[in-house]
Design an enzyme around this catalytic site. Structure first.
Site, PDB file in Angstrom:
ATOM      1  N   ARG A 140      11.808  -6.837   4.911  1.00  0.00           N
ATOM      2  CA  ARG A 140      11.819  -5.458   5.392  1.00  0.00           C
ATOM      3  C   ARG A 140      12.350  -5.406   6.826  1.00  0.00           C
ATOM      4  NH1 ARG A 140       6.292  -2.068   5.298  1.00  0.00           N
ATOM      5  NH2 ARG A 140       5.785  -3.413   7.050  1.00  0.00           N
ATOM      6  N   ARG A 170      11.912  -2.525  11.356  1.00  0.00           N
ATOM      7  CA  ARG A 170      10.653  -2.028  11.925  1.00  0.00           C
ATOM      8  C   ARG A 170      10.201  -2.974  13.028  1.00  0.00           C
ATOM      9  NH1 ARG A 170       5.971  -0.009   7.830  1.00  0.00           N
ATOM     10  NH2 ARG A 170       4.697  -1.292   9.183  1.00  0.00           N
ATOM     11  N   ARG A 212      -0.754  -9.270  12.775  1.00  0.00           N
ATOM     12  CA  ARG A 212      -1.255  -8.236  11.859  1.00  0.00           C
ATOM     13  C   ARG A 212      -2.112  -8.856  10.756  1.00  0.00           C
ATOM     14  NH1 ARG A 212       4.115  -5.631  10.147  1.00  0.00           N
ATOM     15  NH2 ARG A 212       2.844  -4.297   8.830  1.00  0.00           N
ATOM     16  N   LYS A 239       0.838  -1.216   0.000  1.00  0.00           N
ATOM     17  CA  LYS A 239       0.000   0.000   0.000  1.00  0.00           C
ATOM     18  C   LYS A 239       0.869   1.260   0.000  1.00  0.00           C
ATOM     19  CE  LYS A 239      -2.073  -1.216   3.819  1.00  0.00           C
ATOM     20  NZ  LYS A 239      -1.503  -2.539   4.071  1.00  0.00           N
ATOM     21  N   ARG A 277      -9.629   1.127   7.955  1.00  0.00           N
ATOM     22  CA  ARG A 277      -9.294  -0.275   8.220  1.00  0.00           C
ATOM     23  C   ARG A 277     -10.342  -0.962   9.086  1.00  0.00           C
ATOM     24  NH1 ARG A 277      -3.129   0.742   7.732  1.00  0.00           N
ATOM     25  NH2 ARG A 277      -2.244  -1.314   7.800  1.00  0.00           N
TER      26      ARG A 277
END
Ligand code: B4P
Length: 187
Positions: free
Chosen positions: A122, A128, A139, A8, A83
């Site tokens: 990532r 992160r 998630r 996204k 969301r």
């Protein structure tokens, strides 16, 4: 829309630039507040680190304030919002008050195996805190339970464009841009 890691944020920047509108990413706004140590950031971080959604009241107020900025007057692209069903209703009210209806909703469709691989990559590259395998699984579960049902709401309104999110980033961007152009009345 799309699960975590669907791309996204990656696509929002490219597609917003193509159409000459600002990309508004709730995830980016939260991360900026976390790194600046604002009260909003301190509150949001607890949820983000666990892979949970930041509460609707916090997120909704933040989006309403952002949409009141003058750069949204001739259009905008929302990345990662809404969301939840409550966010959908809130957004409907904000946009009705501004007489600025949503024109399209893009769903990026990506296999779950590909998503986990992207997010673990990532994690290795950017560190992160919400990209550990356990948090990624949470998630994905939160997305399935709270956000996946929203696509049916937008499909019923005739706004949903489903786009294959796999392949090279530029190819995905071209697919999104083509889908929007083809669905726009002025195209
Ligand atoms: P977001 O910042 O929205 O992030 P995301 O879902 O993890 O990822 P995105 O789909 O944007 O993937 P990206 O382009 O980065 O949300 C983070 C957190 O913020 C949420 O968990 C939540 O806690 C909070 N939050 C945000 N909005 C909220 C809301 N409305 N309500 C409540 N809470 C909210 O891409 C992922 C990776 O894949 C990158 O490394 C990228 O380089 C790679 N990639 C992208 N496209 C690729 C491609 N085509 N091929 C290969 N790799 C690709």
């Amino acid at each position: 829309m799309g699960p975590p890691g669907a791309g996204k944020g990656t696509q929002a920047v490219l597609v917003a630039e193509y159409f000459g509108v600002p990309a508004i990413s709730t995830g980016d706004i939260f991360r900026a507040n976390v790194s600046e140590g604002t009260p909003l950031g301190v509150e949001a971080q607890r949820y983000m680190d666990a892979g949970d959604y930041v509460p609707d009241e916090i997120t909704n107020d933040m989006v309403r304030d952002r949409l009141a900025q003058p750069d949204t007057a001739s259009g905008f692209l929302l990345d990662g919002y809404p969301r939840t069903l409550s966010q959908v209703e809130f957004l409907d009210n904000v946009l009705a008050a501004q007489n600025a209806p949503l024109e399209h909703v893009i769903e990026l469709v990506v296999d779950e195996d590909e998503i986990v691989a992207r997010l673990l990559k990532r994690a290795a590259e950017e560190g992160r805190t919400d990209d550990s395998e356990e948090v990624i699984r949470n998630r994905l579960r939160v997305y399935r339970e709270q956000t996946a049902p929203l696509t049916a709401v937008y499909a019923e309104r005739g706004l949903l464009l489903r786009v294959d999110g796999q392949g090279a980033v530029d190819d995905v961007a071209a697919r999104v841009e083509d889908a929007i152009s083809a669905a726009s009345p002025e195209a």
